[in-house]
Write a protein that holds these residues in place. Structure first.
Motif, PDB file in Angstrom:
ATOM      1  N   ASP A 217      -5.117  -6.180  -0.641  1.00 50.25           N
ATOM      2  CA  ASP A 217      -4.075  -6.746   0.233  1.00 50.25           C
ATOM      3  C   ASP A 217      -4.545  -6.906   1.673  1.00 50.25           C
ATOM      4  OD1 ASP A 217      -2.387  -6.968  -1.899  1.00 50.25           O
ATOM      5  OD2 ASP A 217      -1.134  -5.251  -1.383  1.00 50.25           O
TER       6      ASP A 217
ATOM      7  N   GLU B 174       2.159  -2.213  -6.637  1.00 50.59           N
ATOM      8  CA  GLU B 174       3.421  -2.928  -6.817  1.00 50.59           C
ATOM      9  C   GLU B 174       4.486  -2.232  -5.976  1.00 50.59           C
ATOM     10  OE1 GLU B 174       4.475  -3.703 -10.878  1.00 50.59           O
ATOM     11  OE2 GLU B 174       2.382  -4.089 -11.415  1.00 50.59           O
TER      12      GLU B 174
ATOM     13  N   ARG C 221       3.753   0.389   3.146  1.00 53.88           N
ATOM     14  CA  ARG C 221       2.836  -0.575   2.524  1.00 53.88           C
ATOM     15  C   ARG C 221       1.379  -0.217   2.860  1.00 53.88           C
ATOM     16  NH1 ARG C 221       3.947  -5.005   0.229  1.00 53.88           N
ATOM     17  NH2 ARG C 221       5.997  -5.224   1.182  1.00 53.88           N
TER      18      ARG C 221
END
Length: 172
Positions: free
Chosen positions: A96, A45, A55
């Motif tokens: 992801d 998150e 990221r």
């Protein structure tokens, strides 16, 4: 691998994996030496204002955390599958859009090459692309794989059709 065998492997792993290990089993592949199981895990998150580098590091960290936290569960399933199927089991996780592979099998393959083919490998070694002929050959195989996925997919489908037809033959 025949479609029914692939489906049976996928079904066995989907049923055998502990609930919640993966959010989804993405891929189960196999050859004569190894079964590879890759599943999706939830991403970290993060706020909307994080950089791409942050990221990327967070996703890599999540995959590493998953690997360590689930080691005992994955190894228990692997031991059972290795007894059942006679092949090593390797694991991976997708998070992801990033895939991380854990310990995988590196199987030796012997081949005979003529001089022009050896010269290709030697050129790759001399250029520093590979450290050895063996590594150069693996590099060539990955290059062909990357550029011919569609063709190889069609070839695999054709082989499955041949296997189905053989199974329907008079000796079946």
């Amino acid at each position: 691998m025949i479609t029914s065998e692939r489906e049976a492997l996928r079904g066995w792993f989907t049923g055998r994996l502990p609930d919640g290990l993966y959010t989804e089993v993405v891929e189960v592949t196999a050859d004569r030496e190894e079964i590879t199981v890759v599943g999706r895990i939830p991403g970290p998150e993060l706020g909307t204002d994080v950089s791409d580098a942050e990221r990327e590091a967070a996703v890599e960290g999540r995959i590493a955390e998953f690997r360590e936290r689930t080691r005992d569960d994955r190894m228990a399933v692997a031991r059972e599958a290795e007894r059942r199927y006679g092949r090593k089991v390797s694991w991976g996780a997708e998070c992801d859009g990033v895939r991380g592979m854990f310990t995988t099998v590196s199987a030796p393959v012997m081949t005979r090459l003529r001089q022009p083919e050896r010269q290709v490998l030697d050129t790759l070694v001399e250029a520093g692309v590979a450290r050895s002929r063996s590594e150069a050959l693996a590099w060539c195989v990955r290059l062909v794989q990357r550029h011919s996925d569609a063709w190889l997919g069609e070839l695999r489908e054709s082989l499955e059709q041949v296997r189905r037809l053989r199974a329907q033959g008079p000796d079946a």
